[in-house]
Scaffold this motif. Structure first.
Motif, PDB file in Angstrom:
ATOM      1  N   LEU A 144     -19.086  -1.293  -1.931  1.00  0.00           N
ATOM      2  CA  LEU A 144     -18.833  -2.411  -1.608  1.00  0.00           C
ATOM      3  C   LEU A 144     -20.196  -3.362  -2.278  1.00  0.00           C
ATOM      4  CD1 LEU A 144     -16.199  -2.291   1.262  1.00  0.00           C
ATOM      5  CD2 LEU A 144     -15.741  -3.465  -1.088  1.00  0.00           C
ATOM      6  N   SER A 145     -21.397  -2.618  -1.297  1.00  0.00           N
ATOM      7  CA  SER A 145     -22.108  -3.374  -1.253  1.00  0.00           C
ATOM      8  C   SER A 145     -22.624  -3.368  -3.342  1.00  0.00           C
ATOM      9  CB  SER A 145     -23.796  -2.813  -0.472  1.00  0.00           C
ATOM     10  OG  SER A 145     -23.804  -1.745  -0.931  1.00  0.00           O
ATOM     11  N   LEU A 166     -15.075  -2.178  -9.570  1.00  0.00           N
ATOM     12  CA  LEU A 166     -14.514  -2.622  -7.478  1.00  0.00           C
ATOM     13  C   LEU A 166     -12.717  -1.891  -7.747  1.00  0.00           C
ATOM     14  CD1 LEU A 166     -14.038  -5.058  -5.669  1.00  0.00           C
ATOM     15  CD2 LEU A 166     -12.317  -4.382  -7.269  1.00  0.00           C
ATOM     16  N   ILE A 167     -12.777  -2.297  -8.834  1.00  0.00           N
ATOM     17  CA  ILE A 167     -10.985  -1.518  -9.220  1.00  0.00           C
ATOM     18  C   ILE A 167     -11.260  -0.096  -9.624  1.00  0.00           C
ATOM     19  CG2 ILE A 167      -9.201  -1.271 -10.863  1.00  0.00           C
ATOM     20  CD1 ILE A 167      -8.735  -4.459  -9.930  1.00  0.00           C
TER      21      ILE A 167
ATOM     22  N   ALA B  81      -9.763   2.939   7.765  1.00  0.00           N
ATOM     23  CA  ALA B  81      -9.414   2.717   5.855  1.00  0.00           C
ATOM     24  C   ALA B  81      -8.510   1.316   6.269  1.00  0.00           C
ATOM     25  CB  ALA B  81      -7.954   3.462   5.474  1.00  0.00           C
ATOM     26  N   ILE B  82      -7.901   0.419   6.943  1.00  0.00           N
ATOM     27  CA  ILE B  82      -7.533  -0.391   6.660  1.00  0.00           C
ATOM     28  C   ILE B  82      -8.991  -1.619   6.936  1.00  0.00           C
ATOM     29  CG2 ILE B  82      -6.133  -2.929   8.224  1.00  0.00           C
ATOM     30  CD1 ILE B  82      -4.368  -0.410   9.084  1.00  0.00           C
ATOM     31  N   VAL B  86      -9.826  -4.005   3.324  1.00  0.00           N
ATOM     32  CA  VAL B  86      -9.245  -5.435   3.475  1.00  0.00           C
ATOM     33  C   VAL B  86     -10.524  -6.030   3.009  1.00  0.00           C
ATOM     34  CG1 VAL B  86     -10.640  -7.130   5.678  1.00  0.00           C
ATOM     35  CG2 VAL B  86      -7.844  -5.980   5.763  1.00  0.00           C
ATOM     36  N   ALA B  87     -11.951  -5.416   3.425  1.00  0.00           N
ATOM     37  CA  ALA B  87     -12.845  -6.123   3.044  1.00  0.00           C
ATOM     38  C   ALA B  87     -13.133  -5.837   1.221  1.00  0.00           C
ATOM     39  CB  ALA B  87     -14.254  -4.899   2.984  1.00  0.00           C
ATOM     40  N   THR B  88     -12.730  -5.156   0.923  1.00  0.00           N
ATOM     41  CA  THR B  88     -12.495  -4.691  -0.356  1.00  0.00           C
ATOM     42  C   THR B  88     -11.436  -5.580  -1.116  1.00  0.00           C
ATOM     43  OG1 THR B  88     -12.123  -2.104  -0.110  1.00  0.00           O
ATOM     44  CG2 THR B  88     -11.474  -3.117  -2.816  1.00  0.00           C
ATOM     45  N   THR B  89     -10.979  -6.347  -0.593  1.00  0.00           N
ATOM     46  CA  THR B  89     -10.127  -7.303  -1.025  1.00  0.00           C
ATOM     47  C   THR B  89     -10.817  -8.515  -0.973  1.00  0.00           C
ATOM     48  OG1 THR B  89      -7.975  -6.202  -0.263  1.00  0.00           O
ATOM     49  CG2 THR B  89      -7.447  -7.650  -0.727  1.00  0.00           C
ATOM     50  N   ALA B  90     -10.744  -9.042  -0.006  1.00  0.00           N
ATOM     51  CA  ALA B  90     -12.257 -10.015   0.519  1.00  0.00           C
ATOM     52  C   ALA B  90     -13.266 -10.367  -1.000  1.00  0.00           C
ATOM     53  CB  ALA B  90     -12.787 -10.506   1.609  1.00  0.00           C
ATOM     54  N   LEU B  91     -13.183  -9.234  -1.448  1.00  0.00           N
ATOM     55  CA  LEU B  91     -14.346  -9.634  -2.662  1.00  0.00           C
ATOM     56  C   LEU B  91     -14.041  -9.104  -3.650  1.00  0.00           C
ATOM     57  CD1 LEU B  91     -17.764  -8.273  -3.155  1.00  0.00           C
ATOM     58  CD2 LEU B  91     -17.437  -5.928  -2.945  1.00  0.00           C
TER      59      LEU B  91
END
Lengths: 491, 118
Positions: A144-145, A166-167, B81-82, B86-91
């Motif tokens: 993520l970072s 990301l995907i 994991a949720i 959420v973090a992935t979706t937000a990013l």
């Protein structure tokens, strides 16, 4: 102190990241990040020393005994990889100051360093932990970072590259998660050491097979193993120079470590041998070396050229893993270390060119080698190391890789390794030709040598390339110890 | 027949997993890809929760007279994991906003036509 080092390595950058984010603009965030990364490098060195002399370190988080609690378990393999990650971070940071000031908008600089430290936390965490679910969490922290870091690139393609990464990265991590779940359902444990003792009893089950396959594909995506490498070239090309240096030298290396750990420690060795995993590694390795090196030859963007070359180098490591012999894994580990040195040096030198002229397309760098002799020198030596010329670190990795292939009488692999070096001669030759032998096109503005703060870290890595090409005791000794720790033997 | 009916929750998981993955691959709209990714991730959450069930087990809350509990660990894992999801979706959404700002579109093929990225 002893055991605490392993936790401190993860906790220090983790705590420093939000602190750096709220620091005032200016050079303070950089100074703190520099301090933290240097401290981590020292701690990682101490940790490796402790592991080599006192044996495996086990740290129980919160005092919960494994396998119920999370355990940080450090042996020669992860101590070695952790030191590479921390040392590269510590060398990258001095380089970052000027490069980041030029490439990143001023108001985002504290956040940039914060994300960089979070990425370091994730990468170090993956190496430290002995808990497989923890690996997933740290994998996502670092991923993520790095998406955020890549999206900070100057061109708008940085955004689409980060999105693409990301995907693909999320699909990879989710595959890993599915695999972990399936294996947990059969073993009832998440501790990798505990899993290793339980798995032989349930290895005949289809669920375990499926879990193994999911984990392998998931990590192969993170590793950018051909043909799952599609995210890598764009991500490395459009990321800010510093991010490219850091990720190219560390992120894929950590994924290689996870792969080794799961193949050789978690699963019984006979398990992987019974599946087509090893053959697939060799095939993917061969394909990466040939296809990615060929792609590299036709690139007009220098960063993209080096990025494709990275995919090819990952192929070499995959070959080493695929041989599944002590020599093969030793070769993979040596190359993991040496490739961090050469790609670090090369991307730093290219970053120095970008610092001066703001671009790095082949037709824009004509004749720059004469204006920037030190940067050019770094590219030449880095390139020689990449090719595998004797006297450079690259030669040592190729040597061990070829020995491993000869041991197994894998003639095709031997031919491919040598042919790959030949392709590297072509693409590095193209770069050197453009830099030195083509007449300078744009004579209006005088290009001067890059500032010392960019050159010094580059040359530290360049000298490391030469040093580890001549004195192999340290790298080969460590890699052999690490391979022995993983329990691989020559068949 | 029993095999199919007895494992119906896993069939739901597999169905969702494939729907999600197919959406990510086939859709050109960047937001739809994120939705696909979310469906894919949710299917994994279901997989974990299904695995945690112990036949005849009660919810894992200590109560008198209950001997058998379901395994609470997968729930805890999935909670983590949720959060990651959420973090992935937000990013991802933040990236799409910035892609829209600089390209003026969020269709994959149109972005590709503009500068051959993606």
């Amino acid at each position: 102190m002893g055991n605490n080092i392993s936790l401190l390595l993860v906790v220090i950058p983790l705590i420093a990241a939000p602190v750096v984010a709220v620091l005032p603009r200016g050079r303070l965030p950089w100074a703190v990040a520099l301090l933290v990364t240097s401290l981590c490098a020292v701690l990682a060195g101490m940790q490796l020393w402790a592991v080599l002399y006192d044996g495996v370190i086990s740290y129980e988080l919160g005092g919960w005994a494994p396998p119920w609690g999370i355990e940080y378990r450090i042996d020669a393999v992860n101590a070695f990889v952790a030191l590479i990650v921390a040392a590269i971070a510590a060398i990258t940071l001095p380089y970052a100051l000027l490069s980041v000031e030029q490439e990143i908008p001023e108001e985002k600089i504290p956040l940039f360093y914060s994300a960089l430290l979070l990425c370091l936390t994730g990468l170090l965490g993956i190496t430290q932990t002995g808990d497989i679910f923890n690996v997933f969490v740290f994998l996502e922290i670092s991923a993520l970072s790095s998406y955020a870091l890549i999206s900070l690139g100057r061109e708008r393609q940085a955004l689409t590259s980060a999105y693409q990464y990301l995907i693909m990265g999320t699909i990879g991590a989710t595959f890993f998660l599915i695999g972990v779940g399936l294996i947990y359902s059969q073993t009832g444990t998440l501790n990798m050491q505990d899993m290793a003792t339980i798995l032989p009893g349930v290895a005949h089950l289809k669920t375990v097979d499926t879990g193994f396959a999911f984990i392998m594909i998931g990590i192969a995506l993170k590793l950018a193993l051909f043909p799952l490498h599609l995210w890598l070239p764009n991500a490395y090309t459009y990321a800010p120079s510093v991010v490219t240096v850091f990720l190219a030298a560390t992120a894929t290396k950590v994924a290689v470590y996870v792969m080794l750990r799961i193949l050789f420690t978690v699963f019984p060795h006979s398990f992987a041998l019974a599946t087509p995993a090893e053959e697939l590694f060799i095939m993917a390795g061969i394909a990466s070396i040939i296809v990615a090196s060929t792609y590299a030859i036709y690139q007009v963007d220098v960063k993209k050229l080096l990025a494709y070359s990275s995919v090819a180098q990952i192929g070499y490591m995959a070959l080493g893993i695929g041989f599944a012999s002590a020599t093969g894994v030793t070769a993979a580990l040596i190359h993991l270390f040496n490739h961090a040195l050469m790609k670090g040096a090369l991307f730093m030198a290219v970053g120095a060119i970008i610092y001066r002229i703001g671009a790095c397309r082949m037709d824009q760098i004509h004749g720059l080698g004469r204006a920037m002799p030190w940067t050019f020198g770094a590219i030449v030596i880095g390139g020689l190391s990449l090719i595998g010329v004797p006297g450079t670190a690259g030669f040592i990795s190729k040597w061990y890789l070829v020995s491993a292939a000869l041991e197994q009488e894998a003639w095709i692999s031997v031919a491919v390794i040598l042919f790959g070096s030949l392709l590297a001669v072509v693409y590095m030759g193209k770069l050197i030709e453009a830099l030195y032998f083509k007449p300078a096109t744009d004579s209006e503005k005088e290009v001067t040598e890059a500032p010392l703060l960019l050159l010094a870290p580059t040359w530290v890595l360049v000298f490391a390339n030469i040093y580890f090409g001549l004195d192999t005791n340290l790298t080969v000794g460590l890699a052999e110890t690490a391979a022995a720790t993983l329990g691989v033997v020559n068949p | 027949m029993d095999f199919f009916v007895g494992h119906y929750n896993y069939w739901v998981v597999i169905f969702l997993m494939l729907v999600g993955l197919y959406t990510v691959i086939s859709r050109g709209n960047l937001i739809k890809k994120i939705i696909g990714l979310n469906i894919f991730q949710v299917s994994v959450f279901f997989l974990y929760i299904s695995m945690g069930t112990v036949e005849g087990g009660a919810a894992p809350i200590i109560a008198e007279g209950v001997k058998l509990y379901s395994n609470p660990l997968p729930h805890v894992l999935i909670l983590t994991a949720i959060v990651v999801g959420v973090a992935t979706t937000a990013l991802a959404l933040a990236l799409v906003v910035r892609i829209k700002e600089s390209y003026g579109t969020i269709e994959e093929d149109e972005i590709h036509d503009l500068d051959h990225s993606l």
